[in-house]
Enzyme design. Structure first.
Site, PDB file in Angstrom:
ATOM      1  N   ASP A 155      32.716  39.872  35.607  1.00  9.39           N
ATOM      2  CA  ASP A 155      33.913  40.276  34.857  1.00  9.39           C
ATOM      3  C   ASP A 155      33.735  41.618  34.154  1.00  9.39           C
ATOM      4  OD1 ASP A 155      35.316  37.974  35.593  1.00  9.39           O
ATOM      5  OD2 ASP A 155      34.538  36.844  33.880  1.00  9.39           O
ATOM      6  N   CYS A 156      32.544  42.202  34.236  1.00  7.91           N
ATOM      7  CA  CYS A 156      32.228  43.458  33.545  1.00  7.91           C
ATOM      8  C   CYS A 156      32.243  44.612  34.540  1.00  7.91           C
ATOM      9  CB  CYS A 156      30.854  43.332  32.894  1.00  7.91           C
ATOM     10  SG  CYS A 156      30.197  44.875  32.225  1.00  7.91           S
TER      11      CYS A 156
END
Length: 141
Positions: free
Chosen positions: A10-11
């Site tokens: 998600d980064c």
């Protein structure tokens, strides 16, 4: 050659780092640390081998860092580590391990410092920033 990335899909920084590893022709060992978290000893080893302090490796933005009072001067290294293991989002990412060393790859192009082989072609980050040219060479910024 074994390369390991402590990854959060998600980064954006973590995704860019993973993409640069693959752009060098390497398929790394991917540890999604939110699903398979390091214990306190492993985390301390990652931080120390990266040449960082625990405070350098703790993520403040978008985390309960201030709510937990982790910004207090009185907090010890062990208290910060315990918070990171309890609240995994506090672990800054991504950590990458190669035979040439270990880095917290923020910004993502720091991964290029620990590669024994060059990039296989151009690389542009998700935000449009070019970091590697067509010849596989790092673009200075």
């Amino acid at each position: 050659m074994t390369v390991t990335i402590y990854h959060n899909p998600d980064c954006g920084t973590s995704r860019n780092t993973l993409a640069m590893i693959r752009n060098a022709g390497i398929e790394p060992v991917i540890i999604e640390y939110l699903k398979d978290p390091p214990d306190q000893v492993t985390l301390l080893d990652l931080i120390a081998r990266s040449g960082l302090t625990v405070h350098d490796a703790i993520r403040q933005k978008g985390t309960p860092y201030q709510e937990l009072g982790l910004d207090a001067q009185s907090k010890t290294k062990m208290e910060l580590l315990a918070a990171m293991v309890t609240h995994l989002i506090l672990i800054n990412r991504p950590f990458v391990v190669t035979p040439l060393g270990m880095r917290l790859c923020r910004p993502s192009e720091l991964v290029l410092d620990i590669f024994p082989q060059p990039q296989r072609g151009a690389f542009t980050k998700e935000d449009g920033e070019r970091v590697v040219n067509e010849n596989g060479e790092r673009i200075p910024h």
